[in-house]
Design an enzyme around this catalytic site. Structure first.
Site, mmCIF file in Angstrom:
data_model
loop_
_atom_site.group_PDB
_atom_site.id
_atom_site.type_symbol
_atom_site.label_atom_id
_atom_site.label_comp_id
_atom_site.label_asym_id
_atom_site.label_seq_id
_atom_site.Cartn_x
_atom_site.Cartn_y
_atom_site.Cartn_z
ATOM 1 N N ILE A 128 0.849 -1.198 0.000
ATOM 2 C CA ILE A 128 0.000 0.000 0.000
ATOM 3 C C ILE A 128 0.879 1.241 0.000
ATOM 4 O O ILE A 128 1.777 1.382 0.841
ATOM 5 C CB ILE A 128 -0.916 0.041 1.238
ATOM 6 N N ASN A 139 -2.459 4.245 -3.540
ATOM 7 C CA ASN A 139 -3.315 5.216 -2.865
ATOM 8 C C ASN A 139 -2.712 6.618 -2.818
ATOM 9 O O ASN A 139 -3.436 7.611 -2.864
ATOM 10 C CB ASN A 139 -3.591 4.724 -1.443
ATOM 11 N N TYR A 173 -4.622 17.835 -11.514
ATOM 12 C CA TYR A 173 -5.223 16.747 -10.752
ATOM 13 C C TYR A 173 -6.202 15.944 -11.603
ATOM 14 O O TYR A 173 -6.156 14.706 -11.642
ATOM 15 C CB TYR A 173 -5.928 17.308 -9.517
ATOM 16 N N LYS A 233 -5.571 11.958 -12.834
ATOM 17 C CA LYS A 233 -6.524 10.902 -12.485
ATOM 18 C C LYS A 233 -7.199 10.327 -13.735
ATOM 19 O O LYS A 233 -7.491 9.118 -13.795
ATOM 20 C CB LYS A 233 -7.571 11.440 -11.515
ATOM 21 N N THR A 263 -9.535 14.418 5.115
ATOM 22 C CA THR A 263 -8.105 14.146 5.080
ATOM 23 C C THR A 263 -7.305 15.438 4.982
ATOM 24 O O THR A 263 -7.865 16.527 4.816
ATOM 25 C CB THR A 263 -7.748 13.279 3.856
#
Length: 252
Positions: free
Chosen positions: A6, A87, A154, A158, A191
């Site tokens: 991860i 991630n 961004y 993605k 977050t």
């Protein structure tokens, strides 16, 4: 024996995924620039192992060396299944295109797109060599499918990750391997990244007030809740659909 590799386990979603997988009996290898010491105790309590590798994912050479070391430890005869969860990501720089510097563009794309591409390639290559079933999860965002003022990098990174993931999944299908490659969209979570978004100026990011409202109105998901959905999907390995876009919104 199951292992999970991860990225971005120092905090946030990565740490939550690591914790829940270990509690489910999966051995975890975390990759991040800083160590999360809580995960070591969680591993001890769960009777599994947690190994941390300090790595700057934006450094290609460092990433190559790190993944090769991890592969040596994870792909062994006792291993039945390997999970790779890409991630780690950044939203910065948040600004209009004419304000971007070459250094910022390169750093962003290295972390958000090139790093998951390299880790996926290296892990699947070793999986093929060892004949060990592997499931790759690339964490994406709804920003990939819409244009947002100030998020050109961004959204682009993605979107690139989505196309890459879908293409690799297609390859695995055509090659008739047992490996699966999927996307997971966690939507908006509470977050550090959200804090960075809220601190952006309206000139750089026109939707900043909307994201401030998400926090004020308690609309941000807890990472543990989001991680529980992904972990439930991953633990039912036989039911995972290769190439699928899994969204947290479908589980609410």
């Amino acid at each position: 024996m199951k292992f999970a590799i991860i990225t971005g386990t120092s905090k946030g979603l990565g740490a939550s995924i690591a914790e829940l997988l270990m509690k489910a009996g999966v051995h975890v290898v975390g990759i991040a620039r800083t160590r999360n010491r809580d995960l070591l105790q969680i591993a001890r309590d769960a009777g599994v192992t947690y190994q941390h590798f300090t790595c700057n994912l934006s450094d290609v050479d460092q990433l190559d060396r790190t993944i090769e070391k991890i592969n040596d430890q994870v792909f062994k005869k006792e291993t039945d299944l390997v999970y790779l969860i890409n991630n780690a990501a950044t939203v910065n720089p948040i600004d209009i295109a004419t304000k971007h510097t070459s250094e910022a563009v390169q750093a962003h794309m290295q972390l958000n797109l090139i790093a998951p591409i390299l880790t996926t390639a290296l892990v699947l290559k070793r999986a093929k060599h060892c004949g060990i079933k592997t499931v790759v999860t690339n964490v994406t965002s709804g920003a990939a499918d819409r244009s947002t003022y100030g998020w050109s990098l961004y959204g682009s990174s993605k979107a690139g990750l989505n196309r890459y993931t879908e293409s690799v999944a297609l390859e695995q299908k055509e090659l008739k391997t047992e490996h699966k490659v999927i996307l997971f969209d966690p939507s908006i979570m509470d977050t550090g990244m959200q804090g960075e978004i809220r601190s952006a100026s309206p000139d750089a990011f026109k939707d900043v007030e909307q994201f401030i409202d998400y926090k004020v109105e308690n609309k941000l998901s807890d990472t543990a809740d989001v991680a529980s959905v992904l972990v439930k999907i991953l633990l039912d390995e036989a039911a995972i659909i290769n190439g699928k876009y899994y969204s947290i919104k479908d589980y609410r």
